[in-house]
Motif scaffolding. Sequence first.
Motif, PDB file in Angstrom:
ATOM      1  N   THR A 185       0.802  -1.226   0.000  1.00 40.68           N
ATOM      2  CA  THR A 185       0.000   0.000   0.000  1.00 40.68           C
ATOM      3  C   THR A 185       0.837   1.281   0.000  1.00 40.68           C
ATOM      4  O   THR A 185       0.403   2.294  -0.528  1.00 40.68           O
ATOM      5  N   THR A 186       2.032   1.233   0.610  1.00 43.73           N
ATOM      6  CA  THR A 186       2.770   2.479   0.854  1.00 43.73           C
ATOM      7  C   THR A 186       4.172   2.422   0.253  1.00 43.73           C
ATOM      8  O   THR A 186       4.938   1.511   0.591  1.00 43.73           O
ATOM      9  N   PRO A 187       4.512   3.374  -0.616  1.00 41.25           N
ATOM     10  CA  PRO A 187       5.873   3.362  -1.172  1.00 41.25           C
ATOM     11  C   PRO A 187       6.899   3.671  -0.076  1.00 41.25           C
ATOM     12  O   PRO A 187       6.707   4.618   0.681  1.00 41.25           O
ATOM     13  N   PRO A 188       7.957   2.876   0.049  1.00 39.53           N
ATOM     14  CA  PRO A 188       8.977   3.185   1.052  1.00 39.53           C
ATOM     15  C   PRO A 188       9.804   4.399   0.626  1.00 39.53           C
ATOM     16  O   PRO A 188       9.973   4.644  -0.555  1.00 39.53           O
ATOM     17  N   VAL A 189      10.294   5.138   1.621  1.00 41.97           N
ATOM     18  CA  VAL A 189      11.087   6.345   1.340  1.00 41.97           C
ATOM     19  C   VAL A 189      12.563   5.978   1.445  1.00 41.97           C
ATOM     20  O   VAL A 189      12.954   5.171   2.291  1.00 41.97           O
ATOM     21  N   LEU A 190      13.388   6.559   0.579  1.00 40.74           N
ATOM     22  CA  LEU A 190      14.831   6.318   0.636  1.00 40.74           C
ATOM     23  C   LEU A 190      15.354   6.915   1.946  1.00 40.74           C
ATOM     24  O   LEU A 190      15.246   8.121   2.176  1.00 40.74           O
ATOM     25  N   THR A 191      15.876   6.048   2.822  1.00 37.26           N
ATOM     26  CA  THR A 191      16.289   6.483   4.170  1.00 37.26           C
ATOM     27  C   THR A 191      17.791   6.334   4.327  1.00 37.26           C
ATOM     28  O   THR A 191      18.371   5.332   3.911  1.00 37.26           O
ATOM     29  N   GLU A 192      18.395   7.339   4.954  1.00 37.90           N
ATOM     30  CA  GLU A 192      19.857   7.367   5.111  1.00 37.90           C
ATOM     31  C   GLU A 192      20.275   6.554   6.331  1.00 37.90           C
ATOM     32  O   GLU A 192      19.687   6.682   7.409  1.00 37.90           O
ATOM     33  N   TYR A 193      21.270   5.685   6.158  1.00 37.18           N
ATOM     34  CA  TYR A 193      21.886   4.950   7.263  1.00 37.18           C
ATOM     35  C   TYR A 193      23.322   5.431   7.413  1.00 37.18           C
ATOM     36  O   TYR A 193      23.837   6.075   6.499  1.00 37.18           O
ATOM     37  N   PRO A 194      23.987   5.127   8.531  1.00 37.05           N
ATOM     38  CA  PRO A 194      25.360   5.611   8.676  1.00 37.05           C
ATOM     39  C   PRO A 194      26.253   5.083   7.551  1.00 37.05           C
ATOM     40  O   PRO A 194      25.983   4.013   6.996  1.00 37.05           O
ATOM     41  N   GLY A 195      27.300   5.846   7.233  1.00 38.79           N
ATOM     42  CA  GLY A 195      28.272   5.404   6.221  1.00 38.79           C
ATOM     43  C   GLY A 195      27.791   5.648   4.802  1.00 38.79           C
ATOM     44  O   GLY A 195      28.093   4.857   3.915  1.00 38.79           O
ATOM     45  N   HIS A 196      27.041   6.742   4.573  1.00 35.09           N
ATOM     46  CA  HIS A 196      26.576   7.117   3.225  1.00 35.09           C
ATOM     47  C   HIS A 196      25.824   5.964   2.556  1.00 35.09           C
ATOM     48  O   HIS A 196      26.027   5.655   1.386  1.00 35.09           O
ATOM     49  N   HIS A 197      25.019   5.280   3.332  1.00 31.65           N
ATOM     50  CA  HIS A 197      24.273   4.123   2.847  1.00 31.65           C
ATOM     51  C   HIS A 197      22.780   4.467   2.943  1.00 31.65           C
ATOM     52  O   HIS A 197      22.314   4.854   4.000  1.00 31.65           O
ATOM     53  N   SER A 198      22.049   4.383   1.837  1.00 37.15           N
ATOM     54  CA  SER A 198      20.612   4.665   1.883  1.00 37.15           C
ATOM     55  C   SER A 198      19.853   3.498   1.287  1.00 37.15           C
ATOM     56  O   SER A 198      20.343   2.828   0.365  1.00 37.15           O
ATOM     57  N   THR A 199      18.638   3.305   1.773  1.00 37.15           N
ATOM     58  CA  THR A 199      17.811   2.255   1.183  1.00 37.15           C
ATOM     59  C   THR A 199      16.330   2.593   1.333  1.00 37.15           C
ATOM     60  O   THR A 199      15.944   3.326   2.242  1.00 37.15           O
ATOM     61  N   ALA A 200      15.536   2.083   0.409  1.00 40.82           N
ATOM     62  CA  ALA A 200      14.093   2.317   0.443  1.00 40.82           C
ATOM     63  C   ALA A 200      13.400   0.978   0.651  1.00 40.82           C
ATOM     64  O   ALA A 200      13.070   0.284  -0.317  1.00 40.82           O
ATOM     65  N   CYS A 201      13.240   0.590   1.909  1.00 42.52           N
ATOM     66  CA  CYS A 201      12.564  -0.672   2.223  1.00 42.52           C
ATOM     67  C   CYS A 201      11.942  -0.548   3.606  1.00 42.52           C
ATOM     68  O   CYS A 201      12.629  -0.184   4.565  1.00 42.52           O
ATOM     69  N   HIS A 202      10.654  -0.865   3.710  1.00 39.99           N
ATOM     70  CA  HIS A 202       9.968  -0.765   5.012  1.00 39.99           C
ATOM     71  C   HIS A 202      10.598  -1.679   6.047  1.00 39.99           C
ATOM     72  O   HIS A 202      10.527  -1.414   7.234  1.00 39.99           O
ATOM     73  N   ARG A 203      11.162  -2.784   5.612  1.00 41.25           N
ATOM     74  CA  ARG A 203      11.599  -3.795   6.576  1.00 41.25           C
ATOM     75  C   ARG A 203      13.119  -3.913   6.688  1.00 41.25           C
ATOM     76  O   ARG A 203      13.636  -4.907   7.201  1.00 41.25           O
ATOM     77  N   SER A 204      13.819  -2.891   6.201  1.00 41.44           N
ATOM     78  CA  SER A 204      15.279  -2.979   6.151  1.00 41.44           C
ATOM     79  C   SER A 204      15.904  -3.263   7.532  1.00 41.44           C
ATOM     80  O   SER A 204      16.758  -4.141   7.665  1.00 41.44           O
ATOM     81  N   GLU A 205      15.434  -2.522   8.561  1.00 40.97           N
ATOM     82  CA  GLU A 205      16.059  -2.687   9.894  1.00 40.97           C
ATOM     83  C   GLU A 205      15.751  -4.064  10.467  1.00 40.97           C
ATOM     84  O   GLU A 205      16.603  -4.718  11.057  1.00 40.97           O
ATOM     85  N   GLU A 206      14.508  -4.494  10.246  1.00 41.54           N
ATOM     86  CA  GLU A 206      14.085  -5.797  10.751  1.00 41.54           C
ATOM     87  C   GLU A 206      14.890  -6.928  10.084  1.00 41.54           C
ATOM     88  O   GLU A 206      15.325  -7.881  10.732  1.00 41.54           O
ATOM     89  N   LEU A 207      15.122  -6.770   8.772  1.00 38.35           N
ATOM     90  CA  LEU A 207      15.788  -7.840   8.027  1.00 38.35           C
ATOM     91  C   LEU A 207      17.313  -7.784   8.120  1.00 38.35           C
ATOM     92  O   LEU A 207      17.965  -8.819   8.146  1.00 38.35           O
ATOM     93  N   TYR A 208      17.851  -6.574   8.138  1.00 42.75           N
ATOM     94  CA  TYR A 208      19.313  -6.448   8.026  1.00 42.75           C
ATOM     95  C   TYR A 208      19.961  -5.806   9.252  1.00 42.75           C
ATOM     96  O   TYR A 208      21.139  -5.507   9.238  1.00 42.75           O
ATOM     97  N   GLY A 209      19.170  -5.549  10.300  1.00 40.12           N
ATOM     98  CA  GLY A 209      19.743  -4.987  11.522  1.00 40.12           C
ATOM     99  C   GLY A 209      19.501  -3.498  11.609  1.00 40.12           C
ATOM    100  O   GLY A 209      19.283  -2.823  10.619  1.00 40.12           O
ATOM    101  N   VAL A 210      19.521  -3.011  12.861  1.00 43.67           N
ATOM    102  CA  VAL A 210      19.250  -1.604  13.116  1.00 43.67           C
ATOM    103  C   VAL A 210      20.530  -0.839  12.822  1.00 43.67           C
ATOM    104  O   VAL A 210      21.600  -1.217  13.280  1.00 43.67           O
ATOM    105  N   ARG A 211      20.384   0.228  12.092  1.00 43.31           N
ATOM    106  CA  ARG A 211      21.482   1.166  11.721  1.00 43.31           C
ATOM    107  C   ARG A 211      22.860   0.704  12.036  1.00 43.31           C
ATOM    108  O   ARG A 211      23.508   0.697  12.919  1.00 43.31           O
TER     109      ARG A 211
END
Length: 329
Positions: free
Chosen positions: A303-329
């Motif tokens: 239903t909702t497009p994910p927003v490109l979100t900045e993580y430490p180390g000049h790393h960005s991703t657009a996925c609702h479940r990124s932290e859940e799947l790949y770890g918190v920041r």
Amino acid sequence: MLMTHNHPILSAVDLTKTYQVSTGTHGRRRLTALDRVSLQLGSGETVGIAGESGCGKSTLAKVLAGLLMADSGTVFYKGTPVAELNSVEARLFRRSTQMIFQDPFSSLNPRMRIGDSIREPLIIAGLPPEIQQRELERHMAAVGLPMDASNRFPDEFSGGQRQRIGIARALAASPSILIADEPVSSLDISIQAQIINILLEMKREFTLSMVIVSHNLLVLRHLCDRIIIMYLGTIVESGPAEKLFQSCRHPYTEALIAAIPGIHTAMSGGRELLQDDIPSPLDLPSGCRFHPRCRHAAHICRTTPPVLTEYPGHHSTACHRSEELYGVR
Ligand SMILES: Nc1ncnc2c1ncn2[C@@H]1O[C@H](COP(=O)(O)OP(=O)(O)OP(=O)(O)O)[C@@H](O)[C@H]1O
Ligand code: SF4
Ligand SMILES: [Mg+2]
């Protein structure tokens, strides 16, 4: 290989590009090739752009090179919108931004001797004949072409040699930005390595900033400081090249890496992750565009497009479940 690139030489904000296409049953429709794409190319940086066929890589490369107009959004050259450059600056931008194509044959005049093709930017720049000759010799040597090749015509050369000619011609314009669209994908593997080495050498010798489009992530890993992953006209992940390989944060990136023979990400465990074909850009999925193919898709993804979100180390991703799947920041 990663450097700090403080001052973008080229940047883009919110680029959108559509094409009018005819479809048999629906008449003419608008196809969205780029949807609010933003990026920065630091001075001296090499950025790779990857993604499956049709995701908008070439369109983005051409818009960045000024060969194609975006419908909306802005390309900045050294901080100034390209559309607002005065005539002298605009000429400088055109000269300092050169493009290398997959098939350099199409950009070489078949009736022009290759020495004259490479010399052309030097003539346009108004250099005296003796300097033209010196520069011609320098650029031909830099790409490993013998001087006696300068009197021959493009159809007398192999694909790899033509790519060398295309690179020499681009270099003759003294560019500060080189934009290469699939520079090695039509070449044999052994020739690919030679052209990749020439590009690496060029980067060092001529202090170039480069954008390299390739569907081959290993080529980009070898050449680039940073890699941008596109999916159906949007950026889904962007990060330092090695980091993307070691710890990506988007299921699409993970699937692309897992599809490389001999490389398995920790989560994939060697399984094929990319199933089904990429949907048509004329019929974009709702929410996250990757959701019909994503094994992690949840309700919000539909239903909702994910927003490109900045993580430490000049790393960005657009996925609702990124932290859940790949770890918190
Ligand atoms: N001139 C055009 N007219 C209509 N549609 C176009 C045109 N150029 C590109 N497209 C469409 O826009 C989308 C993006 O195309 P683009 O060539 O930028 O993708 P790409 O990522 O470079 O693909 P590939 O890996 O196959 O080169 C595709 O769906 C393509 O069919
Ligand atoms: S937002 Fe959802 S569907 Fe999209 S990549 Fe992330 S988990 Fe998959
Ligand atoms: Mg392309």
